[in-house]
Design a protein around this motif. Structure first.
Motif, short mmCIF file in Angstrom:
data_model
loop_
_atom_site.label_atom_id
_atom_site.label_comp_id
_atom_site.label_asym_id
_atom_site.label_seq_id
_atom_site.Cartn_x
_atom_site.Cartn_y
_atom_site.Cartn_z
N ALA A 101 0.81 -1.23 0.00
CA ALA A 101 0.00 0.00 0.00
C ALA A 101 0.85 1.28 0.00
CB ALA A 101 -0.98 -0.01 1.17
N PRO A 102 1.93 1.37 0.82
CA PRO A 102 2.69 2.62 0.82
C PRO A 102 3.46 2.87 -0.48
CG PRO A 102 3.17 1.33 2.79
CD PRO A 102 2.41 0.44 1.87
N VAL A 103 3.74 1.83 -1.27
CA VAL A 103 4.42 2.02 -2.56
C VAL A 103 3.54 2.89 -3.45
CG1 VAL A 103 5.21 0.85 -4.65
CG2 VAL A 103 5.78 -0.08 -2.40
N ILE A 104 2.24 2.55 -3.52
CA ILE A 104 1.31 3.36 -4.29
C ILE A 104 1.09 4.70 -3.60
CG2 ILE A 104 -1.02 3.43 -5.27
CD1 ILE A 104 0.87 1.30 -6.47
N LEU A 114 -3.34 3.31 5.43
CA LEU A 114 -2.30 2.31 5.18
C LEU A 114 -1.42 2.73 4.00
CD1 LEU A 114 -1.81 -0.21 6.77
CD2 LEU A 114 -3.06 -1.52 5.07
N MET A 115 -1.98 3.52 3.08
CA MET A 115 -1.19 3.99 1.94
C MET A 115 -0.37 5.22 2.32
SD MET A 115 -3.35 3.66 -1.56
CE MET A 115 -5.04 3.99 -1.21
N ILE A 116 -0.94 6.08 3.16
CA ILE A 116 -0.37 7.41 3.35
C ILE A 116 0.50 7.53 4.60
CG2 ILE A 116 -0.96 9.86 3.64
CD1 ILE A 116 -1.61 8.57 0.84
N VAL A 117 0.05 6.96 5.73
CA VAL A 117 0.76 7.22 6.99
C VAL A 117 2.21 6.73 6.96
CG1 VAL A 117 0.74 6.89 9.50
CG2 VAL A 117 -1.39 7.28 8.29
N THR A 150 8.13 8.28 6.71
CA THR A 150 9.47 8.18 6.14
C THR A 150 9.90 9.44 5.39
OG1 THR A 150 8.70 7.08 4.12
CG2 THR A 150 9.32 5.67 5.96
N GLN A 151 8.94 10.25 4.87
CA GLN A 151 9.36 11.47 4.18
C GLN A 151 9.96 12.48 5.17
OE1 GLN A 151 7.61 14.68 4.33
NE2 GLN A 151 6.24 13.89 5.88
N ALA A 202 9.06 3.31 3.40
CA ALA A 202 7.63 3.32 3.72
C ALA A 202 7.05 1.91 3.60
CB ALA A 202 6.88 4.28 2.81
N ALA A 203 7.52 1.14 2.62
CA ALA A 203 7.06 -0.24 2.48
C ALA A 203 7.45 -1.06 3.70
CB ALA A 203 7.64 -0.86 1.21
#
Lengths: 249, 289
Positions: free
Chosen positions: B31-34, B215-218, B223-224, B237-238
């Motif tokens: 999810a974090p990859v997308i 799950l995609m964004i947090v 990590t940013q 992030a993954a």
């Protein structure tokens, strides 16, 4: 000989307001052309219309003989925009931006050797020590150099630059013009307020005034017809003093 | 000490727990990859909008399944996949055409999606309780077939995202420049939106549609804060997503909490700690040459 870039009776409107009127210009292979004019004369709009980023209201645009679209050989073209979108939500390193700048057309990944080319391009603009830094950590002048490196890494035949040296100090401007020159064999179109350090590099000048071609010819002949850098204009000083007088009781 | 290990052994010997762990790890990583591409384009809330539309898809799946005499809910996931991909592509086209502003288009999707889902599920013979499993996740009731579907979908999403990552990155970093390079940015933006839609349906089982975007964004938000490049942000992030998925699951198992919500609360707690620690870490970093 087919011009590398040309417009024919080009009219462009932005938000309903006409900006360019019947602009017809043609740039032959190997020419180095300055596009001069005051703020708001339509220089950036002409460049964007040439690249297909702003649609024409009427008239035609061609790059290497093709209207902007899939048939244009985009791999031969590089663009240095006036500015780049201010930081996104995710950091990106200078190196990543210059690698990604080597994508062309339908192939979604950079060509072999893209990383080495990107590092060489960053070195030629004096940023080899900042290659892995996020661009958000760079100064305005350094970010402008990343935009130049992005274009140089494409090894273009046609280099289109919009105010490439704005915000770059005079000392590094000379070095950057030399780097651009070293990308020899290229045709260039450079939007400028005044020729400045580019004077020895550019041969022809096109002056826009009020969205029309006002002069077109050898740079030495047409440059005097372009307005001086507006930041050095006398009226500017007067304007900045006026409010102070008004607020006095 | 041995009692502690027995705790772990008991948890891991439970087949339901094994399936839940496999899915939480995989979805947590994918999810974090997308999400990285969405955050880059400042579309962090797009996943939420798609999630709401997916609810209508779930209800439509129920309705069509009932009409065909299939087991209740058999077509819920396919319905969600179709509705969310269509919704995501529509929102991208509307955004690109500039006819409706991005946030208005998102708002219309949010409300239309939820309302459509709640109305249709009643028509399909279900109750609003039927929707709760999709709204809040159902990690505790995964079948072996669910695990296979999840693995296949996650592999597809990851492969597509990795193959297209340079073009997606270029289109998101500076769209006018990318167009002047000849990159078909509109096509890539639509591909990005479709991948986000598939991710929403993938993550639906883990945290539920209401928390899917988290799950995609947090993990990307975490990590940013410290990463120095796009690829590092994405890779870490993954990793953070997979760790949050697994640890949230164990915490939920031991304290009998809803797993989806626990995973998200845990990830947001990590973000809060990281954001508070960042100024201190930056100061230490700049002090050491």
């Amino acid at each position: 000989m087919t011009p590398v870039a040309s417009t024919t009776r080009l009219n462009v409107a932005l938000g309903g307001n006409p900006v360019l009127f019947d602009v017809t210009v043609a740039i032959a292979p190997g020419e180095a052309v300055a596009l001069l004019g005051a703020n708001g004369s339509g220089k950036s709009t002409l460049v964007k219309a040439l690249l297909g980023l702003t649609p024409p209201a009427s008239g035609a645009v061609a790059l290497f003989g093709e209207p902007p679209g899939r048939r244009v050989p985009w791999a031969k073209i590089a663009y240095v925009p006036q500015d780049s979108p201010a930081g996104s939500g995710v950091p990106a390193s200078a190196l990543e931006l210059v690698v990604a700048a080597q994508l062309t057309g339908g192939r979604p990944w950079p060509p072999a050797g893209a990383r080495a080319r990107a590092l060489a391009a960053l070195e030629s603009v004096g940023l080899s020590d900042r290659a892995k830094d996020p661009v958000a950590h760079l100064s305005g002048g350094q970010r402008r150099r990343v935009l130049l490196a992005r274009a140089l890494a494409r090894r273009p035949e046609l280099l289109i630059m919009d105010e490439p040296l704005a915000g770059v100090d005079a000392a590094s401007a000379e070095a950057l013009v030399a780097a651009l020159r070293a990308a020899s064999g290229t045709t260039s179109l450079v939007v400028l307020h005044e020729p400045g350090p580019f004077a020895s590099y550019l041969t022809r000048g096109i002056v826009l005034r009020g969205g029309r071609v006002h002069a077109d010819g050898p740079l030495a002949d047409v440059a005097p017809q372009a307005p001086a850098d507006p930041h050095h204009d006398a009226p500017h000083v007067g304007r900045s003093q006026a409010p102070r007088l008004e607020v006095r009781p | 000490m041995s009692e502690y290990w027995e705790h772990w052994a008991r948890a891991l010997s439970d087949p339901l727990m094994q399936r839940a762990l496999a899915v939480a790890l995989l979805v947590g990583a994918a999810a974090p990859v997308i999400g990285t591409f969405l955050v880059q384009r400042r579309l962090a809330l797009l996943g939420d909008g798609i999630g709401h539309v997916a609810l209508t898809g779930v209800a439509l799946g129920w309705l069509i399944g009932a009409g065909l005499g299939l087991a209740p809910g058999a077509l819920a996931i396919p319905g969600a996949v179709v509705a969310s991909v269509v919704g995501a592509v529509v929102i991208e086209v509307v955004r690109a055409s500039g006819r409706t502003s991005g946030d208005l288009a998102l708002a219309l999707m949010f409300y239309g999606g939820i309302a459509g889902g709640a109305a249709l599920i009643k028509v399909a013979g279900g109750t609003s309780a039927t929707l709760v499993a999709y709204l809040f996740g159902s990690l505790a009731t995964l079948s072996a077939a669910d695990v296979v579907t999840t693995v296949a979908l996650a592999a597809l999403i990851l492969a597509a995202a990795l193959a297209g990552r340079w073009a997606l990155f270029a289109a998101g970093a500076d769209e006018p420049f990318a167009r002047a390079c000849g990159i078909p940015t509109r096509l890539w933006n639509v591909v990005g939106a479709a991948l986000a839609a598939l991710t929403v349906t993938l993550a639906m089982r883990v945290v539920g549609l209401l928390l899917v975007s988290a799950l995609m964004i947090v993990p990307v938000a975490i990590t940013q804060l410290g990463a120095r490049s796009f690829s590092r942000t994405m890779a870490s992030a993954a990793l953070v997503g997979a760790l949050a998925g697994a640890s949230g699951l164990f915490v939920a198992y031991w304290y009998d909490l809803p797993p989806g919500a626990t995973i998200v609360v845990l990830a947001i707690a990590v973000y809060a700690v990281a954001a508070l620690a960042k100024p201190v870490v930056d100061k230490l970093r700049s002090a050491t040459p």
